[in-house]
Design a protein around this motif. Structure first.
Motif, short mmCIF file in Angstrom:
data_model
loop_
_atom_site.label_atom_id
_atom_site.label_comp_id
_atom_site.label_asym_id
_atom_site.label_seq_id
_atom_site.Cartn_x
_atom_site.Cartn_y
_atom_site.Cartn_z
N GLU A 20 0.80 -1.19 -0.06
CA GLU A 20 -0.14 -0.07 -0.23
C GLU A 20 0.90 1.21 -0.18
O GLU A 20 0.36 2.26 -0.77
CB GLU A 20 -0.79 0.19 1.07
CG GLU A 20 -2.05 -1.13 1.13
CD GLU A 20 -3.16 -0.83 2.41
OE1 GLU A 20 -2.73 -0.46 3.36
OE2 GLU A 20 -3.82 -1.91 2.55
N LYS A 21 2.01 1.19 0.81
CA LYS A 21 2.85 2.31 0.80
C LYS A 21 3.55 2.63 -0.50
O LYS A 21 3.94 3.67 -0.83
CB LYS A 21 3.72 2.31 2.05
CG LYS A 21 3.27 2.47 3.36
CD LYS A 21 4.30 2.13 4.47
CE LYS A 21 3.69 2.09 5.68
NZ LYS A 21 4.85 1.91 6.70
N PHE A 22 3.94 1.32 -1.01
CA PHE A 22 4.78 1.60 -2.48
C PHE A 22 3.86 0.69 -3.37
O PHE A 22 4.28 -0.24 -3.94
CB PHE A 22 6.04 0.97 -2.25
CG PHE A 22 6.78 1.51 -1.13
CD1 PHE A 22 7.42 2.73 -1.19
CD2 PHE A 22 6.81 0.85 0.19
CE1 PHE A 22 8.42 3.44 -0.26
CE2 PHE A 22 7.67 1.45 1.10
CZ PHE A 22 8.47 2.82 0.96
N PRO A 23 2.74 1.36 -4.05
CA PRO A 23 2.28 0.65 -5.17
C PRO A 23 3.09 0.48 -6.31
O PRO A 23 4.09 1.35 -6.62
CB PRO A 23 0.99 1.81 -5.35
CG PRO A 23 1.30 3.05 -4.88
CD PRO A 23 2.26 2.87 -3.88
N GLY A 24 2.72 -0.79 -6.89
CA GLY A 24 3.38 -1.03 -8.19
C GLY A 24 4.80 -1.47 -7.87
O GLY A 24 5.59 -1.69 -8.81
#
Length: 144
Positions: A20-24
């Motif tokens: 969630e903090k680092f999408p992708g």
């Protein structure tokens, strides 16, 4: 069996929040980021995961004792002498590698040596083929 490492329990709990903090984020990048975050935790933060691994190991040990006791009371019959082993699963056909000889100008030695041209390439017809070189013979060794 070795007990589960506290890091992996922590990762199972925190993988979703990292995504969630680092999408992708890719899997290797996620692993690197998780490792950095784990190393940043204090020893007090890690204690709860260490305790959970000890509890899981104790549960596993109890189950293994029960399993081995049951196995001793109800042994499995040995395989019959004429029994065939279970068939192996067939592997999916592998994809040809990109390094294969997919070059349209490639001709094997068998094709080069024949008179009939199986390829539709006409641009190479004007180029002479390299003559076959004879193998270099090494001098005979003298006995000592």
């Amino acid at each position: 069996r070795n007990r589960l490492q506290p890091y992996f329990l922590w990762l199972a709990d925190n993988r979703g929040s990292i995504k969630e903090k680092f999408p992708g984020i890719s899997v290797p990048e996620l692993a690197k980021k998780a490792g950095e975050m784990w190393r940043g935790l204090t020893a007090d933060d890690k204690v709860q995961f260490d305790e959970r691994t000890k509890v899981l190991k104790a549960e596993y040990d109890v189950k293994m004792v029960a399993y081995n006791k049951d196995l001793a009371l109800n042994p499995r019959p040995p395989p019959s002498p004429g029994a065939e082993p279970a068939p192996k699963k067939k592997r999916a056909p592998s994809k040809p590698s990109s390094k294969s000889t997919s070059n349209s100008n490639y001709k094997s030695k068998e094709i080069i040596g024949t008179d009939d041209d199986l390829s539709s390439d006409t641009e190479d017809e004007d180029k002479p083929l390299k003559p076959k070189s004879s193998p270099v013979k090494k001098p005979a060794r003298r006995p000592l």
